[in-house]
Design a protein around this motif. Structure first.
Motif, short mmCIF file in Angstrom:
data_model
loop_
_atom_site.label_atom_id
_atom_site.label_comp_id
_atom_site.label_asym_id
_atom_site.label_seq_id
_atom_site.Cartn_x
_atom_site.Cartn_y
_atom_site.Cartn_z
N TRP A 10 21.84 42.01 3.94
CA TRP A 10 21.92 40.61 4.66
C TRP A 10 21.22 39.56 4.05
O TRP A 10 21.75 38.48 4.03
CB TRP A 10 21.48 40.84 6.03
N CYS A 60 23.34 34.93 8.78
CA CYS A 60 22.78 36.24 7.84
C CYS A 60 21.38 36.47 7.79
O CYS A 60 20.85 37.51 7.67
CB CYS A 60 23.54 36.02 6.43
N ALA A 63 20.52 37.62 11.06
CA ALA A 63 20.92 39.28 11.08
C ALA A 63 19.93 40.11 10.43
O ALA A 63 19.65 41.16 10.52
CB ALA A 63 22.28 39.43 10.57
N ARG A 70 23.54 41.18 14.38
CA ARG A 70 24.18 41.87 13.32
C ARG A 70 25.73 42.04 13.41
O ARG A 70 26.44 41.81 12.61
CB ARG A 70 23.55 43.07 12.87
N ALA A 115 26.12 46.11 5.44
CA ALA A 115 25.66 45.38 6.75
C ALA A 115 26.43 45.58 7.85
O ALA A 115 25.95 45.77 8.87
CB ALA A 115 25.61 43.77 6.30
N ALA A 119 25.58 47.71 11.21
CA ALA A 119 25.66 47.03 12.76
C ALA A 119 26.64 47.62 13.55
O ALA A 119 26.28 47.80 14.88
CB ALA A 119 26.20 45.62 12.45
#
Length: 122
Positions: A10, A60, A63, A70, A115, A119
């Motif tokens: 992230w 980002c 997150a 996310r 990422a 998530a």
């Protein structure tokens, strides 16, 4: 997947979007980034694009710190990275400044995958 790897992914996505976001405050960056005159109509549109990149970078960053954001952040940054790559290839992969943008986005695919995967697997 280790949380450190997810946070690093992230963070890389955030940093990559901060570079073009800097053109919001320093329009002269549009010349080396995109070979566009900041005073032109295209320059104005690219400064607006810089503002949107700032939003992507902030999402980002959020997150990286807050797992609850996310999934939405993954959607936003995927549209940014994958969307440009699709448009770039569809335009015939032009040379010049846009190739650098495309190469950067291509390098972002692994951290984006980490990422987004982390998530949505939860």
């Amino acid at each position: 997947m280790p949380d450190l790897l997810v946070k690093l992914s992230w963070s890389l996505l955030c940093l990559a979007h901060l570079v073009p976001a800097a053109a919001l405050l320093q329009p002269s960056l549009l010349v080396p980034l995109y070979d566009v005159d900041p005073a032109s109509g295209a320059g104005l549109l690219l400064r607006h694009r810089a503002a949107l990149f700032l939003a992507v970078a902030l999402v980002c960053a959020y997150a990286a710190l807050a797992p609850d954001g996310r999934r939405a952040a993954g959607l936003v940054v995927s549209v940014s990275v994958v969307g440009f790559l699709v448009l770039y290839v569809g335009a015939g992969a032009p040379a010049g400044a846009l190739r650098t943008v495309a190469l950067t986005d291509a390098l972002l695919l692994p951290p984006l995958t980490v990422a987004v995967w982390s998530a949505w697997r939860a």
